[in-house]
Structure formats: C-alpha cells, structure tokens
Design a protein around this motif. Sequence first.
Motif, mmCIF file in Angstrom:
data_model
loop_
_atom_site.group_PDB
_atom_site.id
_atom_site.type_symbol
_atom_site.label_atom_id
_atom_site.label_comp_id
_atom_site.label_asym_id
_atom_site.label_seq_id
_atom_site.Cartn_x
_atom_site.Cartn_y
_atom_site.Cartn_z
ATOM 1 N N LEU A 1 54.768 35.094 45.328
ATOM 2 C CA LEU A 1 54.558 35.624 43.972
ATOM 3 C C LEU A 1 53.456 35.135 42.972
ATOM 4 C CD1 LEU A 1 58.478 36.797 43.161
ATOM 5 C CD2 LEU A 1 56.497 38.179 43.964
ATOM 6 N N LEU A 2 53.715 33.853 43.002
ATOM 7 C CA LEU A 2 52.683 33.317 42.165
ATOM 8 C C LEU A 2 51.376 33.393 42.400
ATOM 9 C CD1 LEU A 2 54.701 29.980 41.486
ATOM 10 C CD2 LEU A 2 54.455 31.877 39.917
ATOM 11 N N LEU A 3 51.223 33.104 43.811
ATOM 12 C CA LEU A 3 49.707 33.305 44.469
ATOM 13 C C LEU A 3 49.233 34.762 44.360
ATOM 14 C CD1 LEU A 3 50.304 30.905 47.363
ATOM 15 C CD2 LEU A 3 48.463 30.392 45.475
ATOM 16 N N ARG A 4 49.920 35.649 44.643
ATOM 17 C CA ARG A 4 49.483 37.087 44.267
ATOM 18 C C ARG A 4 48.974 37.580 43.122
ATOM 19 N NH1 ARG A 4 52.298 41.659 43.111
ATOM 20 N NH2 ARG A 4 51.403 43.642 43.933
ATOM 21 N N ARG A 5 49.798 37.101 41.945
ATOM 22 C CA ARG A 5 49.595 37.454 40.776
ATOM 23 C C ARG A 5 48.234 36.792 40.327
ATOM 24 N NH1 ARG A 5 52.183 34.598 35.733
ATOM 25 N NH2 ARG A 5 50.770 33.054 36.441
ATOM 26 N N PHE A 6 47.885 35.632 40.761
ATOM 27 C CA PHE A 6 46.572 35.027 40.424
ATOM 28 C C PHE A 6 45.467 35.533 41.114
ATOM 29 C CE2 PHE A 6 43.328 31.652 40.566
ATOM 30 C CZ PHE A 6 43.626 30.994 39.229
ATOM 31 N N PHE A 7 45.642 35.930 42.343
ATOM 32 C CA PHE A 7 44.640 36.583 43.354
ATOM 33 C C PHE A 7 44.375 37.885 42.555
ATOM 34 C CE2 PHE A 7 45.966 34.098 47.425
ATOM 35 C CZ PHE A 7 45.467 32.897 46.888
ATOM 36 N N ARG A 8 45.231 38.532 42.104
ATOM 37 C CA ARG A 8 44.779 39.865 41.493
ATOM 38 C C ARG A 8 44.238 39.807 40.357
ATOM 39 N NH1 ARG A 8 49.603 44.254 41.976
ATOM 40 N NH2 ARG A 8 47.970 45.420 41.126
ATOM 41 N N ASP A 9 44.126 38.705 39.451
ATOM 42 C CA ASP A 9 43.708 38.547 38.210
ATOM 43 C C ASP A 9 42.362 38.030 38.469
ATOM 44 O OD1 ASP A 9 45.783 39.451 36.898
ATOM 45 O OD2 ASP A 9 46.833 37.201 36.674
ATOM 46 N N LEU A 10 41.947 37.754 39.791
ATOM 47 C CA LEU A 10 40.487 37.080 39.824
ATOM 48 C C LEU A 10 39.634 38.499 39.683
ATOM 49 C CD1 LEU A 10 40.653 34.893 42.877
ATOM 50 C CD2 LEU A 10 40.286 34.295 40.505
ATOM 51 N N PRO A 11 38.401 38.367 39.218
ATOM 52 C CA PRO A 11 37.301 39.745 38.890
ATOM 53 C C PRO A 11 37.244 40.345 40.484
ATOM 54 C CG PRO A 11 36.320 37.767 38.076
ATOM 55 C CD PRO A 11 37.781 37.402 38.999
ATOM 56 N N HIS A 12 37.655 41.778 40.383
ATOM 57 C CA HIS A 12 37.624 42.565 41.606
ATOM 58 C C HIS A 12 36.384 42.826 41.841
ATOM 59 C CE1 HIS A 12 39.631 45.106 44.658
ATOM 60 N NE2 HIS A 12 38.592 45.915 44.230
ATOM 61 N N GLU A 13 35.347 42.750 40.852
ATOM 62 C CA GLU A 13 33.891 42.972 41.350
ATOM 63 C C GLU A 13 33.129 41.780 42.290
ATOM 64 O OE1 GLU A 13 35.228 42.979 38.322
ATOM 65 O OE2 GLU A 13 34.929 44.694 37.806
ATOM 66 N N LEU A 14 33.848 40.879 42.445
ATOM 67 C CA LEU A 14 33.574 39.753 43.510
ATOM 68 C C LEU A 14 33.838 40.231 44.804
ATOM 69 C CD1 LEU A 14 34.893 36.210 41.689
ATOM 70 C CD2 LEU A 14 32.415 37.140 42.070
ATOM 71 N N LEU A 15 35.103 40.657 44.999
ATOM 72 C CA LEU A 15 35.393 41.188 46.454
ATOM 73 C C LEU A 15 34.597 42.253 46.770
ATOM 74 C CD1 LEU A 15 37.215 41.149 48.893
ATOM 75 C CD2 LEU A 15 38.932 42.823 47.515
ATOM 76 N N GLU A 16 34.231 43.143 45.771
ATOM 77 C CA GLU A 16 33.377 44.481 46.196
ATOM 78 C C GLU A 16 31.974 43.874 46.502
ATOM 79 O OE1 GLU A 16 33.461 46.820 42.682
ATOM 80 O OE2 GLU A 16 35.593 47.846 43.176
ATOM 81 N N ALA A 17 31.391 42.857 45.649
ATOM 82 C CA ALA A 17 30.144 42.493 45.979
ATOM 83 C C ALA A 17 30.050 41.713 47.278
ATOM 84 C CB ALA A 17 29.612 41.626 44.778
ATOM 85 N N ALA A 18 30.852 41.010 47.393
ATOM 86 C CA ALA A 18 31.002 40.361 48.962
ATOM 87 C C ALA A 18 31.145 41.290 50.094
ATOM 88 C CB ALA A 18 32.433 39.377 48.896
#
Length: 282
Positions: A161-178
């Motif tokens: 739960l803690l890790l998932r919330r942090f991962f979701r708060d990372l900029p989604h544009e990073l994943l799309e660009a990667a």
Amino acid sequence: MSDALAPRRPLDLVPLYKAVFLGLVALLVIVPLLATVLGGFKSLGELRTNPFGLPETWEWENYTGILLSQRYWQLLWNSLVIAALTVVLTLIVASMAAFVFAHIHFFGSSMLLSYLTMGLLFPAATAILPLFIKVRDLGLLDSYLGVALPQVAFSLAMSILLLRRFFRDLPHELLEAALVDGCSYIDFFRHVTLPLSRPILATVGTITFVHSWNSYLLPLVMLNSDSMYPWPLGIMIYQGEFSSEWHLILAFITLTILPTFLLFILAQKHIVAGLTAGAVKG
C-alpha cells in the motif's frame, strides 16, 4: 487615536494547544525510555524502592556483564540476520507487486489488491497454527527462513500500500516517455522507479526491520535451538521460576533497542519524506 480604538485581534491559542499536546506525547515516550535506561544502572532492591529516580549507586556491571557475554552477541546476530532477511525479501516482493498495481492495468487487479490488503485485518497470532504446519512441511523449522518468511508474508500488505501510493505519485509522463523510447516495464522499474523511490523504500525497510526486530511469537513457535534465538527470546534467561532479575532485564532491553533507535535517527529524513510524499498536491 485610531490605533487605540481599533479592535484587537483574538489571541490564537492553537499553537499553544499543539505545543502542550506534543509535550505530553513526548513525556509519554521519553519517561518510560529513561526509566528503562536508568533502571539498568540500579540494583534489584533499589529498583523496587526507586523505580523512576536516579540511581544512588551506579551499577555499571549490569551493562558490562551483558556486553562481555557471548550469548548477547549471538542473540543480536540472530536478530540481525532474521531482520535483514525479512527487510530484503519484503522490499523485493512488495516493490515489484506495488509497481504492477500502480502502472499495469489487468483484469481483477483491484480485486487482487483488496485481497492483499485484507492481510491488515489478521495478526500473525490468528494463523500461528497453520503457519507452523506449513513451515514444518517445508522443512524450515529451527531456521532463519522459517521465521523470516512468515514475517514477510504479514508485512506485504502495508508495504504494498505504501509503495503503490508513492509509485502512482511519480510523474506518469516518465513512464510514457520511456515506453516510447523502447524501454520495457522491467527496465523502467529498475532504472527509474527504484532510484526515485529511496524515501519510501527507507520507510518501508525501517518499519519492517523494527517489526521483525521486536517479534516474539513467531520465533518462539518456529525456533527450538537456544543458539538460534533472537533477542526477545533471550530475555527469558533472566526470568526464573519464582522471580525475575528486572535490573538485568532493563539493561538488556536498553542495549537491544539501541540499534533500532540509531536506525530511526539515521533514516528519519527519508522516513518523513516517504510518509508525506503525495500528501499535498497542486
């Protein structure tokens, strides 16, 4: 004249209330710790008559006797190995699972996440008999993994739960660009997500370490050899059938909680950053 007739602003008592509340909480935490540390410097008779005051005679041999004993360091080593295994396995499994729940959408993902979070409702004591049978069938009784694996299982729910919330708060544009550049999910997880997630990894690792370090029931059930005992079970050496050497117990507890205290001090900045990440948006 106009200043004298101007209405006075009401006195803001909120900071005072906060200071009083935090002071009371600090006292509730500090007083037992100080009583434990000072109790280790007293004789058994003085501890009964003066449990909270300063020692009249400082019994340094209570601490030196424990530090010079080989059993203390064996107990500490066992606790360190079990806690390290628990932390490493929890971070590996929970981080991968949290990344999947945060970024990959598949059928039944929400139901599976709800099923995992149900683990927060059940303490380890409710499943101690099935756990013992399963660990026995795996041949892991009286081993470090026999204690570490159940601790990992009961740490996964909160860690995910803690890790998932942090991962979701990372900029989604990073994943799309990667993904556009041909980066796979695994490479993005290894080279982008994990380096940016050091605060939450330190938070989860510290919480898991402390829970494992203080665990009593699971080692008591899973371990049979005295040489495999962690420190919570080592206290039993000072407890007799009719009396307990409380001054030595307090000295032993002081020496064994010192590693977790130092860990909190060193990781305090990362813990606060990990727990408050995503709390304010906009």
